[in-house]
Design an enzyme around this catalytic site. Structure first.
Site, PDB file in Angstrom:
ATOM      1  N   ASP A  13      40.376  42.152  37.912  1.00  0.00           N
ATOM      2  CA  ASP A  13      39.009  41.862  37.238  1.00  0.00           C
ATOM      3  C   ASP A  13      39.440  42.082  35.628  1.00  0.00           C
ATOM      4  OD1 ASP A  13      36.585  42.306  36.346  1.00  0.00           O
ATOM      5  OD2 ASP A  13      36.234  44.032  37.465  1.00  0.00           O
ATOM      6  N   TYR A 230      39.790  56.851  35.056  1.00  0.00           N
ATOM      7  CA  TYR A 230      39.191  55.766  35.507  1.00  0.00           C
ATOM      8  C   TYR A 230      39.257  54.666  34.794  1.00  0.00           C
ATOM      9  CZ  TYR A 230      35.723  52.783  37.707  1.00  0.00           C
ATOM     10  OH  TYR A 230      35.111  51.624  38.299  1.00  0.00           O
ATOM     11  N   LYS A 233      38.074  49.590  39.731  1.00  0.00           N
ATOM     12  CA  LYS A 233      38.537  49.764  41.243  1.00  0.00           C
ATOM     13  C   LYS A 233      39.485  49.321  41.476  1.00  0.00           C
ATOM     14  CE  LYS A 233      33.246  49.889  41.698  1.00  0.00           C
ATOM     15  NZ  LYS A 233      33.100  49.445  40.374  1.00  0.00           N
TER      16      LYS A 233
END
Length: 379
Positions: A13, A230, A233
């Protein structure tokens, strides 16, 4: 051909239009341009550029084996160039999955996910490519278990002499960076005892015990573990070979008729139902989801992808079979939305959100720190 072919899928991504929806077409075109140059240079034999949600997926064939620096470098450069365009257009999360500034010879640990398998091409080689968005690698563990371990899904485990010999399953502990290879059918129940813990264990690779070679491979890279915090995903991919001693195409698709709950969804911190759909319908439309999964299929033809395009098409110009686009999946999608809506009814309470150790966004440590002096022991 006697030389072994390698099929690689590398995904990332690197920017999206309006939140986590889809990459801009110019980003996809730039990747095609880069891979076309790589094909001309002899780095890869063939390629196909596609997407699921906001993830760009690069499908490539070559004769250089797994983890080859030239192939991984080609994918890395394609993502870097797409990132430049994303930043120029102020796309959301431009370059999100690129965790380093310099390529070190392999995309592992650098952000992009990868799945690769090397094998001797059979006389007929049907291949399936599963691509998921807004979920984690363990999302494949349940359907792959049904496909390779359950004769009530795969009749071939009973009636196909080669499939009946079973499969070796490589399982990764994604938190402790360990792996183990277990054999089915002898260790089926023990395999399931590990895979049931989807927070820690995931299938990496499945290999035929009848000499056919690799049957399935999954990208098990966990971005939040790789980066230490984080950053995005996991959005895993899975490559599968089918038929003739391996599960049939229909047996690979069968488990997805069941509604399955997976981790991911909004901010990678919720539980939602897996939503099988076409590539064109993979944009997230409900609470940054639901978690999407697409499945496209190609034949291999002497190291090149063959879809329903003319046989003399140029490399990279392909039209695969899109297995989840048909109306037969409408009721599954409807059930997935119903299940996801039910989970959303819990709001910020479990089981709608993940356990504390799995949360990729959480303010709990700050809250507890502020309450340190106010917390009292129970009488």
């Amino acid at each position: 051909m006697s030389e072994k072919i390698t099929v690689s899928v590398i995904k990332a991504d690197v920017g999206s239009v309006v939140g986590h929806s889809r990459p801009h077409p110019s980003m996809m075109d730039k990747c095609r341009e880069m891979l076309t140059d790589g094909q001309k240079q002899g780095i890869i034999e063939d390629f196909y550029v596609t997407r699921v949600g906001d993830d760009i997926n690069l499908l490539m064939t070559h004769y250089k084996g797994e983890n080859h620096k030239d192939v991984h470098g080609l994918a890395w450069n394609a993502f870097m160039e797409a990132t430049k365009l994303a930043k120029k257009m102020k796309m959301y999360a431009a370059g999100q999955d690129l965790l380093t500034d310099a390529f070190s010879g392999n995309v592992k640990g650098a952000g992009p996910g990868s799945a690769e398998m090397e094998f001797a091409e059979r006389a007929s080689e049907p291949m399936l490519f599963f691509m998921a968005d807004k979920t984690e690698p363990a999302a494949y563990s349940l359907p792959l278990s049904r496909i390779f371990l359950d004769p009530f899904t795969t009749t071939g485990l009973v009636i196909d002499a080669r499939a009946k010999k079973g499969f070796d399953v490589e399982i990764h502990d994604v938190k402790d960076s360990k792996k183990v290879v277990m054999s089915s059918p002898e260790e089926t129940l023990s395999i399931l005892s590990l895979l049931g813990d989807t927070t820690r264990y995931a299938i990496k690779r499945i290999t035929s015990r009848s000499g056919i070679g690799p049957a399935a491979v999954v990208s098990t890279d966990k971005l939040n573990m790789t980066a230490g915090k984080y950053v995005g995903k996991d959005d895993p991919v899975c490559i599968c070979r089918s038929q003739s001693g391996l599960p049939a195409v229909g047996e690979f698709l069968q488990p997805f008729m069941n509604t399955m709950l997976v981790a991911g969804w909004m901010r990678g911190s919720h539980v939602g139902a897996l939503y099988p759909c076409s590539v064109d319908n993979s944009d997230p439309t409900y609470f940054d989801g639901p978690p999407r999964i697409c499945c496209i299929g190609f034949q291999l033809n002497d190291g090149r992808f063959q879809g329903i395009e003319p046989m003399d098409s140029k490399p990279g110009i392909h039209q695969p079979i899109d297995f989840f686009e048909g109306q037969v999946w409408d009721h599954v999608r409807s059930n997935a939305v119903k299940a996801s809506k039910m989970m959303r009814g819990h709001g910020p309470f479990m089981p709608a959100i993940l356990s504390p150790e799995e949360m990729e966004y959480t303010s709990r440590p700050e809250v507890l720190k502020e309450l340190t002096k106010r917390l009292e022991k129970l009488d």
